[in-house]
Scaffold this motif. Structure first.
Motif, mmCIF file in Angstrom:
data_model
loop_
_atom_site.group_PDB
_atom_site.id
_atom_site.type_symbol
_atom_site.label_atom_id
_atom_site.label_comp_id
_atom_site.label_asym_id
_atom_site.label_seq_id
_atom_site.Cartn_x
_atom_site.Cartn_y
_atom_site.Cartn_z
ATOM 1 N N ARG A 158 -21.456 7.093 -10.143
ATOM 2 C CA ARG A 158 -22.694 7.417 -9.441
ATOM 3 C C ARG A 158 -22.465 7.639 -7.947
ATOM 4 O O ARG A 158 -23.406 7.704 -7.183
ATOM 5 C CB ARG A 158 -23.714 6.289 -9.596
ATOM 6 C CG ARG A 158 -24.286 6.199 -10.989
ATOM 7 C CD ARG A 158 -25.330 5.119 -11.048
ATOM 8 N NE ARG A 158 -25.773 4.884 -12.407
ATOM 9 C CZ ARG A 158 -26.572 3.882 -12.784
ATOM 10 N NH1 ARG A 158 -26.987 3.021 -11.881
ATOM 11 N NH2 ARG A 158 -26.927 3.743 -14.037
ATOM 12 N N PHE A 159 -21.198 7.795 -7.537
ATOM 13 C CA PHE A 159 -20.946 7.984 -6.106
ATOM 14 C C PHE A 159 -21.658 9.234 -5.604
ATOM 15 O O PHE A 159 -21.958 9.357 -4.415
ATOM 16 C CB PHE A 159 -19.445 8.090 -5.821
ATOM 17 C CG PHE A 159 -18.929 9.482 -6.000
ATOM 18 C CD1 PHE A 159 -18.544 9.919 -7.252
ATOM 19 C CD2 PHE A 159 -18.868 10.371 -4.938
ATOM 20 C CE1 PHE A 159 -18.110 11.197 -7.435
ATOM 21 C CE2 PHE A 159 -18.435 11.659 -5.116
ATOM 22 C CZ PHE A 159 -18.052 12.083 -6.374
ATOM 23 N N TRP A 160 -21.962 10.179 -6.513
ATOM 24 C CA TRP A 160 -22.600 11.415 -6.070
ATOM 25 C C TRP A 160 -23.988 11.162 -5.500
ATOM 26 O O TRP A 160 -24.556 11.998 -4.786
ATOM 27 C CB TRP A 160 -22.659 12.450 -7.197
ATOM 28 C CG TRP A 160 -23.551 12.113 -8.359
ATOM 29 C CD1 TRP A 160 -23.184 11.487 -9.517
ATOM 30 C CD2 TRP A 160 -24.948 12.372 -8.488
ATOM 31 N NE1 TRP A 160 -24.259 11.355 -10.349
ATOM 32 C CE2 TRP A 160 -25.361 11.886 -9.755
ATOM 33 C CE3 TRP A 160 -25.910 12.970 -7.665
ATOM 34 C CZ2 TRP A 160 -26.673 11.979 -10.210
ATOM 35 C CZ3 TRP A 160 -27.231 13.068 -8.123
ATOM 36 C CH2 TRP A 160 -27.584 12.563 -9.384
ATOM 37 N N HIS A 161 -24.533 9.968 -5.783
ATOM 38 C CA HIS A 161 -25.823 9.616 -5.193
ATOM 39 C C HIS A 161 -25.736 9.543 -3.671
ATOM 40 O O HIS A 161 -26.746 9.552 -2.985
ATOM 41 C CB HIS A 161 -26.302 8.254 -5.717
ATOM 42 C CG HIS A 161 -26.621 8.262 -7.185
ATOM 43 N ND1 HIS A 161 -27.086 7.143 -7.852
ATOM 44 C CD2 HIS A 161 -26.565 9.220 -8.116
ATOM 45 C CE1 HIS A 161 -27.278 7.432 -9.116
ATOM 46 N NE2 HIS A 161 -26.970 8.683 -9.307
ATOM 47 N N MET A 162 -24.476 9.474 -3.155
ATOM 48 C CA MET A 162 -24.317 9.336 -1.731
ATOM 49 C C MET A 162 -24.161 10.669 -1.018
ATOM 50 O O MET A 162 -24.063 10.712 0.199
ATOM 51 C CB MET A 162 -23.082 8.481 -1.411
ATOM 52 C CG MET A 162 -23.265 7.030 -1.758
ATOM 53 S SD MET A 162 -21.878 6.041 -1.270
ATOM 54 C CE MET A 162 -22.223 5.779 0.430
ATOM 55 N N ILE A 163 -24.104 11.753 -1.776
ATOM 56 C CA ILE A 163 -23.907 13.051 -1.147
ATOM 57 C C ILE A 163 -25.238 13.525 -0.588
ATOM 58 O O ILE A 163 -26.202 13.690 -1.340
ATOM 59 C CB ILE A 163 -23.352 14.084 -2.153
ATOM 60 C CG1 ILE A 163 -22.047 13.577 -2.755
ATOM 61 C CG2 ILE A 163 -23.149 15.423 -1.476
ATOM 62 C CD1 ILE A 163 -21.487 14.476 -3.817
ATOM 63 N N ILE B 272 -27.657 16.348 -2.337
ATOM 64 C CA ILE B 272 -27.596 16.264 -3.800
ATOM 65 C C ILE B 272 -28.129 14.912 -4.252
ATOM 66 O O ILE B 272 -28.929 14.804 -5.166
ATOM 67 C CB ILE B 272 -26.141 16.427 -4.304
ATOM 68 C CG1 ILE B 272 -25.553 17.727 -3.769
ATOM 69 C CG2 ILE B 272 -26.106 16.406 -5.822
ATOM 70 C CD1 ILE B 272 -24.110 17.925 -4.139
ATOM 71 N N GLY B 273 -27.672 13.878 -3.580
ATOM 72 C CA GLY B 273 -28.159 12.536 -3.890
ATOM 73 C C GLY B 273 -29.198 12.149 -2.865
ATOM 74 O O GLY B 273 -30.023 12.948 -2.433
ATOM 75 N N LYS B 274 -29.144 10.880 -2.449
ATOM 76 C CA LYS B 274 -30.122 10.422 -1.472
ATOM 77 C C LYS B 274 -29.426 9.480 -0.501
ATOM 78 O O LYS B 274 -29.473 8.271 -0.652
ATOM 79 C CB LYS B 274 -31.250 9.701 -2.229
ATOM 80 C CG LYS B 274 -32.564 9.739 -1.522
ATOM 81 C CD LYS B 274 -33.680 9.193 -2.378
ATOM 82 C CE LYS B 274 -34.977 9.299 -1.577
ATOM 83 N NZ LYS B 274 -36.126 8.713 -2.205
ATOM 84 N N LEU B 275 -28.782 10.036 0.507
ATOM 85 C CA LEU B 275 -28.050 9.201 1.436
ATOM 86 C C LEU B 275 -28.992 8.673 2.496
ATOM 87 O O LEU B 275 -29.638 9.422 3.214
ATOM 88 C CB LEU B 275 -26.921 10.025 2.090
ATOM 89 C CG LEU B 275 -25.905 9.211 2.888
ATOM 90 C CD1 LEU B 275 -25.138 8.274 1.980
ATOM 91 C CD2 LEU B 275 -24.954 10.116 3.631
#
Lengths: 199, 405, 289
Positions: B123-128, B131-134
């Motif tokens: 789920r690291f892509w949540h940090m992009i 795309i995610g929600k940083l």
């Protein structure tokens, strides 16, 4: 009724049974509405007393026996009946007839002489326990179940406090949490061998 | 530029497969250790983080400690940058690249340590962002991920440019490189300051909630990063034709002495505050150096760190021991180990022990954690080795587009 | 982005995409709860219910009840009454589908000495006498304080945890990375992590669940007390309030002047834990007598 409420009441009843297991006490209650004009809670109209099981239909109505027994106001140790009651509630200064009406045992009696039904026993307690009854009416003292924004179930004093021997008995605590060093991967392997539902 | 890119890539790959017995032995060992790390990680991924020793009471441990240390190593690369490019100081100039390559390897290791520490690495892509929600609003960890990525890309661009230009037997473009390098100085300081803020800003952990944590991190980073370089330069001097002046190595060691002094000063300041103010918050420092109520698993480490630091400081300060390569190397190893302990076990564990409700759980890394960490270190070493295998011949002029044809 | 991460993600993504299970694919790409529109949310809830049916063989319903207007939940705890029996701990475990093995407890009861007063450093959570309360001791349960200025919300890098309008701090279990930054930031130890896959006995599963509350969790995510969001948003008391045999737990709407909790705050001397940290909890301790 939602399942949670059912469960709540079942839980409460179970708990009550647990507390009262060694503390038999009498209450009688045909009327299950509390009227409390001083109660400023916005849900005052929807409060409701939990209908209480009478201790046993053997005892109430008390006048069944006491209408025939001559009154003996002498303070003494009871031997023929009610000898199972341990009286430890300011016993130095009071005994049964301080609360139980002499002439008719179906009622309780206030200090000023006014009679009281068992369903209003809280007024009797409140005579001496002023701060407690004020807190109880505000919902600060005692347990409430039901809806925080709607109907609530209150308990009478005697639901939790045995009026003859009010001091709470201790409870066995439920188990302490597992120490972090005892939470191990091995216990996970163990459970996987058992038939469990973990994914 | 593109016309030589294919030759560069193919030539580089060829270089990787040419090497002495020592090279192959080293690479094979690393590959085996990486394999062991992967197998251990697989166990962790399958069963969950319960295979580590971390629990609710000590929810960060060895992985995060290593991460913190490696961020310091990455930041330390800029210590070489400042004199080399800015002041065009010849003795250090060629070898700065080696420092920047170390920074790249270190950042990759940081990333790996974070990934293995996460409950859901996929789920690291949540940090992009986008795309995610940083959550850049208030989360330091969000800023840290951006800063580390930026620093990685920056170093990668600088190094690739310089090396590729050298491959094409052209000097690097000062117009492009100098601004980027100037940028890498605050970037390097930033990554470690932000990492320090990660701990510093947590009011719930009084051991970390100290203003001197950021300067302390920088000081300890600057004295531990170059330690690897010192040893590496000696290795490269012996195994390749790379010329590195003694002067470069000794100057590095001298700078490390001063930064170590600052590090020790800050440590002393912290200890003074705990002992003199004597509030309940001193219990964390007490746990580290003296143990509490018989719990004293990390006390030896607390003292070892200080002892190593002080000995290394003296060895580097005194010119005679600094210039003697035996004592110099001992000092380098000691300083590296000292800071490694300080920033790993010595930082994370006392922060959590006792926990916020006064409970003491003695954390010590589990086998899984140690093996995975070994795997990640081996990965970092491998990446660095492979990059050096290409970079050193380029620096020496042995590998360029003419010779690659 | 970090190239290795991209590589790993691509491999993961490709393998997921290539797997025929569309549910798993959708779960991987699911957006954060607050970003979901009505239709997406419905699809998510249905997918979750399908998944739970498969995993737990139970008809677990997952709701996403909206918060009530003009409500801010507050909690009161009467330290003069708590006897440390821990019935709240286990009622919570049952109500909120917490893992039994490895064990997860959202509530911790601390035993303290009366003559020392509230002193967290010297408290004991593992007390286990024959009977409670023990002589000379009192008991302080601690759970999520639903802080107004929550440090856990502040540090989460992906906003997997946030404060709802009714004051409850919630976790989106499908968005949480498991980085545990929130756990290090919480001054009350309220947040718990699923170090392994949770285990819930089949016969004890609570099938009435909320997305942001007591639905069964997976390993690798953080969870914590939500004031029984699945109950309080229906107007019921939290499970811990209902089970407490001595009535030491009080709950209500802080915005309602007539509520029990506001009455307590007006008449009793409430205090909060670690107030110097400015977390502004909604969990008020007091001594009723």
């Amino acid at each position: 009724m939602p399942v949670q409420l059912n469960r709540g009441i079942i839980l409460v009843s179970l708990v009550l049974l647990e507390i009262t297991a060694c503390n038999p006490f009498i209450q009688a209650n045909q009327d299950d509405h509390i009227s409390s004009p001083q109660h400023r809670d916005s849900v005052a109209d929807s409060t409701k007393l939990i209908p209480v099981e009478t201790f046993s239909s053997d005892y109430f109505p008390c006048s069944d026996c006491h209408s025939e027994i001559p009154l003996n106001p002498q303070r003494r140790e009871l031997v023929e009946m009610h000898d199972d009651i341990v009286f430890d509630h300011d016993s130095e200064n009071r005994w049964c007839l301080a609360c139980h009406n002499e002439s008719n045992r179906d009622s309780l009696v206030l200090a000023g002489g006014k009679l009281l039904g068992f369903n209003e026993s809280y007024k009797l307690c409140g005579q001496c326990h002023g701060p407690k009854i004020r807190d109880w009416k505000l919902g600060i003292h005692g347990k409430r179940t039901g809806q925080w924004n709607g109907q609530k179930q209150y308990l009478l004093c005697v639901h939790c406090h045995d009026p003859h021997s009010p001091k709470f008995k201790k409870l066995q605590p439920m188990p302490p949490p597992r120490r972090p060093e005892d939470i191990k991967i091995d216990s996970i392997y163990e459970r996987e061998e058992k038939d469990s539902t973990s994914p | 530029m593109n016309m030589h890119l294919k030759e560069f890539i193919i030539g580089s790959i060829k270089l990787l497969f040419q090497g002495s017995k020592a090279y192959w032995a080293w690479v094979s060992t690393l590959l085996i250790l990486i394999a062991i790390g992967i197998v251990s990680y697989y166990g962790q991924a399958a069963n969950g983080l319960i295979t580590t020793s971390m629990r609710d009471q000590v929810s960060w441990g060895f992985y995060i400690g290593n991460f913190t240390f490696m961020v310091g190593i990455a930041a330390a690369a800029i210590m070489l940058v400042i004199p080399a490019y800015i002041y065009n100081w010849k003795p250090i100039k060629e070898i700065v690249i080696l420092g920047e390559l170390l920074a790249i390897s270190a950042i990759v290791m940081c990333l790996l340590f974070i990934l293995v520490d996460m409950g859901h690495p996929e789920r690291f892509w949540h940090m992009i962002p986008g795309i995610g929600k940083l959550r850049l609003g208030q989360s330091i960890l969000a800023w840290d991920s951006l800063a580390l990525t930026f620093y990685l890309i920056l170093n990668f661009i600088i190094v690739s440019h310089i090396l590729f230009r050298a491959f094409r037997i052209k000097d690097y473009s000062r117009k492009y490189v100098i601004p980027l390098i100037l940028l890498s100085v605050p970037a390097g300081i930033a990554i470690h300051t932000i990492t320090a803020f990660l701990y510093n800003g947590i009011a719930a952990r009084p051991f970390w909630n100290s203003a001197i944590l950021a300067p302390k991190f920088l000081a300890s980073a600057f004295c531990s990063g170059p330690a690897i370089m010192i040893i590496l330069f000696q290795v490269l001097r012996k195994t390749t034709k790379l010329q590195i002046e003694n002067r470069a190595i000794w100057t590095l060691a001298e700078l490390m002495a001063y930064t170590m002094f600052f590090n020790l000063f800050l440590t002393g300041a912290e200890i003074f505050k705990e002992v003199y103010s004597n509030t309940e918050h001193r219990v964390f420092t007490e746990y580290l150096y003296f143990g509490i109520e018989g719990h004293n698993k990390i006390v030896p480490f607390g003292w070892l760190a200080i002892i190593f630091d002080v000995i290394a400081f003296v060895l580097f300060l005194v010119p005679k021991t600094r210039k003697n390569f035996i004592t110099l190397n001992i000092g380098a190893v000691l300083i590296y180990l000292g800071v490694y302990i300080e920033k790993g076990i010595g930082l994370i564990i006392p922060g959590f022990t006792p926990d916020v409700l006064g409970e003491i759980y003695e954390y010590f890394p589990s086998t899984t954690e140690i093996l995975v960490t070994v795997g990640i270190f081996s990965t970092g070493f491998l990446i660095y080795t492979l990059m050096l295998k290409v970079a050193v011949p380029i620096i020496l002029g042995e590998f360029n587009y003419k010779k690659a044809q | 982005m970090k190239w290795m991460a991209v590589g790993t993600a691509s491999i993961a993504g490709l393998s997921l995409l290539s797997s025929c299970d569309s549910d798993k694919r959708e779960a991987f790409f699911q957006d954060q709860f607050k970003e979901l529109d009505e239709n997406e949310l419905k699809a998510v809830l249905e997918r979750l219910e399908r998944g739970y049916k498969k995993e737990y063989n139970a008809d677990i319903e997952v709701n996403a009840t909206a918060p009530m207007d003009h409500v801010l939940f507050g909690y009161g705890l009467d330290l003069s009454k708590c006897i440390g029996c821990r019935r709240c701990v286990y009622a919570c475990v049952e109500e909120n589908n917490q893992s039994r093995n490895p064990e997860v407890h959202w509530i911790k009861v601390l035993e303290m000495e009366k003559d020392k007063g509230a002193d967290l450093l010297h408290s004991d959570v593992y007390y286990n006498p024959e009977q409670v309360p023990e002589e000379g001791h009192f008991y302080m349960p601690v759970q999520c304080q639903q802080c107004k200025n929550a440090p856990c919300v502040k540090v989460c890098p992906v906003e997997a945890t946030w404060t709802e309008p009714d004051g409850i701090v919630v976790v989106d279990y499908d968005w949480c990375l498991g980085c545990r930054n929130c756990m290090s930031a919480c001054p009350y130890g309220a947040r718990k992590f699923n170090w392994a896959s949770p285990e819930i006995p089949q016969e004890e599963i609570n099938i009435h669940t909320e997305y942001l509350g007591n639905r069964p969790r997976a390993k690798g995510v953080v969870e914590k007390c939500t004031f029984c969001i699945q109950r309080v948003r229906q107007g019921l008391y939290p499970a811990c309030v209902e089970i407490c045999p001595v009535g030491s737990r009080k709950f209500g709407n802080l915005l309602d002047e007539q509520s029990e909790i506001r009455t307590i705050m007006k008449n009793k001397r409430v205090f909060i834990l670690k107030e110097e940290l400015n977390t502004q909890p909604k969990f008020y301790y007091f001594y009723g007598t």
